[in-house]
Write an enzyme that holds these catalytic residues in place. Sequence first.
Site, PDB file in Angstrom:
ATOM      1  N   GLU A  73       0.832  -1.196   0.000  1.00 63.86           N
ATOM      2  CA  GLU A  73       0.000   0.000   0.000  1.00 63.86           C
ATOM      3  C   GLU A  73       0.868   1.247   0.000  1.00 63.86           C
ATOM      4  OE1 GLU A  73      -2.350   0.814   3.501  1.00 63.86           O
ATOM      5  OE2 GLU A  73      -3.111   2.672   2.622  1.00 63.86           O
ATOM      6  N   ASP A 141       9.993   6.309  14.681  1.00 64.56           N
ATOM      7  CA  ASP A 141       9.789   7.714  14.333  1.00 64.56           C
ATOM      8  C   ASP A 141      10.204   8.549  15.529  1.00 64.56           C
ATOM      9  OD1 ASP A 141       6.838   9.616  13.229  1.00 64.56           O
ATOM     10  OD2 ASP A 141       8.877  10.231  13.711  1.00 64.56           O
ATOM     11  N   ASP A 143      10.981  12.468  16.942  1.00 66.75           N
ATOM     12  CA  ASP A 143      10.604  13.829  16.665  1.00 66.75           C
ATOM     13  C   ASP A 143      11.263  14.728  17.699  1.00 66.75           C
ATOM     14  OD1 ASP A 143       7.420  14.724  15.457  1.00 66.75           O
ATOM     15  OD2 ASP A 143       9.102  16.050  15.977  1.00 66.75           O
ATOM     16  N   CYS A 160      18.195  23.223  15.524  1.00 66.91           N
ATOM     17  CA  CYS A 160      19.439  23.882  15.160  1.00 66.91           C
ATOM     18  C   CYS A 160      20.582  22.940  15.482  1.00 66.91           C
ATOM     19  CB  CYS A 160      19.596  25.183  15.947  1.00 66.91           C
ATOM     20  SG  CYS A 160      19.850  24.899  17.711  1.00 66.91           S
ATOM     21  N   GLY A 196      12.978  15.655  12.616  1.00 68.34           N
ATOM     22  CA  GLY A 196      13.192  14.335  13.193  1.00 68.34           C
ATOM     23  C   GLY A 196      13.801  13.357  12.213  1.00 68.34           C
ATOM     24  N   LEU A 344       4.086   5.438   6.948  1.00 72.39           N
ATOM     25  CA  LEU A 344       5.224   6.307   7.242  1.00 72.39           C
ATOM     26  C   LEU A 344       5.701   6.964   5.953  1.00 72.39           C
ATOM     27  CD1 LEU A 344       6.996   7.140   9.666  1.00 72.39           C
ATOM     28  CD2 LEU A 344       8.610   5.364   8.970  1.00 72.39           C
TER      29      LEU A 344
END
Lengths: 441, 462
Positions: A73, A141, A143, A160, A196, A344
């Site tokens: 998919e 994942d 972040d 940064c 991330g 994802l």
Amino acid sequence: MTKEDTRDDPMQIDSNLPQQHQFNRAPSASLLTDYLRIYYGKFFPYTDMYKWLAYGNDGKHPGCDSSYFGRREFSFTIKSDRDEVYLRFQSFFNVSEMETSIKAKCPTKIDIGAVYTVDPAKRHAYAQSGFNPVERELIFDIDISDYDDVRYCCSGADTCLNCWPLMTIAIKIIDTTLREDFGFNHILWVYSGRRGVHCWVCDSRARRLSKEQRSAIADYFHVYKGGENSLKKVTFSGPLHPFLARAYTDVLKHEFEKWISTQKLFEHEERFHKILQLIPDESVVSELAEKWQGNSIRWEHLKHMLQSGSKKTQGLRRCIEEIVFSYTYPRLDIQVTKGMNHLLKAPFCVHPGTGRVCIPIDPKKCEEFDPTSVPTVAQLIEELNTNASIGADNYVGKTSLAVSVNLFRTCFLEPLIRTCKDELESAYNSKIKQTKDSLSW
Amino acid sequence: MEIVRSQRRNGSDGSGSAASLPLYKTAPSLEFRLDEFGQYAIDRLRVLKAISDGLSRGKKPEEMDNLVGELWRANMKHQDADETLRKDIISHFVLRLVYCREEEMRRWFLSMETALFRYRFRLQNAEAQKSIMNELQLQYNVLGNAEYETIKDKLTEAARSVYFTSNPESVFYKVPFEDVPELVANRRVFILKGFAFVPRSQVVSLVCTIFRSNISKALALTNRKWRTMIQDQEKDRLAPMVEALGNIYLGPDYSKPQDCAEISLKDINQLASTSFPLCMRHLFGKLREDHHLKHQGRMQLGLFLKGVGLKLEDALAFWKAEFSQKVGAERFDKEYAYSIRHNYGKEGKRTDYTPYSCQKIIMSTPSTGDHHGCPYRHFSEENLRAALNKMGVGRRAMDDIMDKVRNRHYQLACTLTFEATHGTSCETGINHPNQYFVESRKIFQSKVNLPLVKFSQQFCLA
């Protein structure tokens, strides 16, 4: 901003733009689509993506499953000025179908889902019980906005070079653990385009993990716990498991010391008070707070107090590790790893908010990765123009993206394909052998 | 009814077990009676439900060990060990049939059977455990000496992180990490290059995972067979029993209120505010407010009041007093009195209807204008908090209750409410609104008998 000037000729970029060509605010949907049209036309590495996701089932070997790629998919997010359309259960029989569809629809985001029992586009022809995910990469994942409570240089979607090391730490620890402890080899790390990183574990063993097994892996990594209400998110009641001890000794210990200085943790009262809050002994806390009125060698002092053993309180045994882990240990989105149906974002997408391309990161060199110098789609297009104007023959191959595509191939794709071919070969051979054996009498 | 003697002799039952803990691999070639079909299943179900309750209430492993031991003795054990085994196997397979039919049911059954197996396995001796492992054909290799030496310190380190002592075991099994997800999830085992090194003492986890996976596959198969072949063939015999077993409530039905538990109308307001569970408080309150309740609400509240000890004459007076304010006395007599008498078994086929259990109430679906059903399920968080506040539930208890609600443990939420408003614990958990009432009255009666000092202490709620 002068983006409006480029509306007439999307190929020409205003030379007054800042060096990075970063979108300082998200561009209008039509402008983004113009960029993407060129990007999907010239840059997106269709064949590499296909080779990856086919996992060797590209039709050349008799043992191939030619339906495999078609059962994966994909989902497209298509933005217009008025709204955002989300197309799930897209599937493609081969690379040219995928390429045609992406070029036609120009999605602002492409997500990769699972491989199902049947072609997702035909799922309605089957009973509900006949449509299930059968394979899916193990994914992570991370972040940086999940660390907002411990970084003082940025917050939210910003990052940064001062706070990015948190991501580097996460990559190092997770990558090492996946290889050493779990025995996985084919791991792809991708910059998510803004704040991330994503991790794709592609070994066949990983792809075939059940939900329960993924859950177990996610929980293995789950150290930073607790919701909004608990002050203490990391608690160690005794000696550390070898995995945590390794994370601490090899990475976290010295990374925390660096973090102390880049974030000036002990120079601002409210910042070191947060650390003091993690110490479960009132007397220690008040003694430290008093002595620190003027003293600047605070971390050493704190460590000394907690380690000296003069205070034998139970909760202090692992206090130093708890502090270090609270600040620097990877904070995963556990739910992403646990499920098999979580979509994802695909590598090599363009982030619509920043214009940056989601390029792979080499885990062995993750300390050198600089999120602020990741190529943007605007920059790539300008490079393309330059190459074209000077008559270079391989336009794309001479842009900044080539480095990333190369990395993808050499560090990830090629070893993966070799393994897949080997596996296909041996599976095929054993099937042949079985048939032969069953025929003999 | 078929009466056939069991033909089972040792080992020929096909269940594939030597020890007294069967693995239920294949359906036994036993013959048994139809009444055994139902009764055995009910007994086993009692055990499974109690396990479910114990787990949701967060009982520790040692407590669960004891609980399971007792439950097994009370419900399943027979003097003759062969008989126990026979009942064990039959009841498992019958329940498999009952619980294979829907996803939620399969999941529940799988979890409870695995839990039951886990605690029974723990209670077996080392010999029995070894033979079960052999049956499961655990391919797991005992860790060889050479390899052991290379990872010895890591094994010790891992053991220390789990047990806080350094008493390293010497026998380890090298097992693919996929086979021991629980141990991996809790970091209770050392893993290296995809293998987990499981000390013999942890073998339980291993075994349970396999057991679980086998039963899970079997359930899916049974479901398919039931749907495609058996359900139709058995529509007059087994199907109705299977249906009934799936909906069963196991507990007193409160249809005959205890003699000393008669209540009179003048007490009812007081009783509602102290001893009614939230669902009935809500219906009662709405009745007082609107002077009306729709049919399901009347049934739920009416039968509850019957169970609580409200006599028919009083019930008629009560409902009439309320309804006539809305629809008038005549219409009440004409349209509503009949159904109240019907509930008390005085009309029609004279069935004495039993008050609804929690399970039944939770499964009902109120829509606009309805006030029946389980408020823990249907109220918004805001409304629920407000309602519980009015009952006097403190802040800490409130958070626990909301947590249970979010996890869909409605009966546990009600139990916690009971505990918070009565200042005591309710070990058995609430399964029936009338049970709530009875337990509540018990507490209030006992308080009446206590000297004043203790009385005020008892009312010190958290």
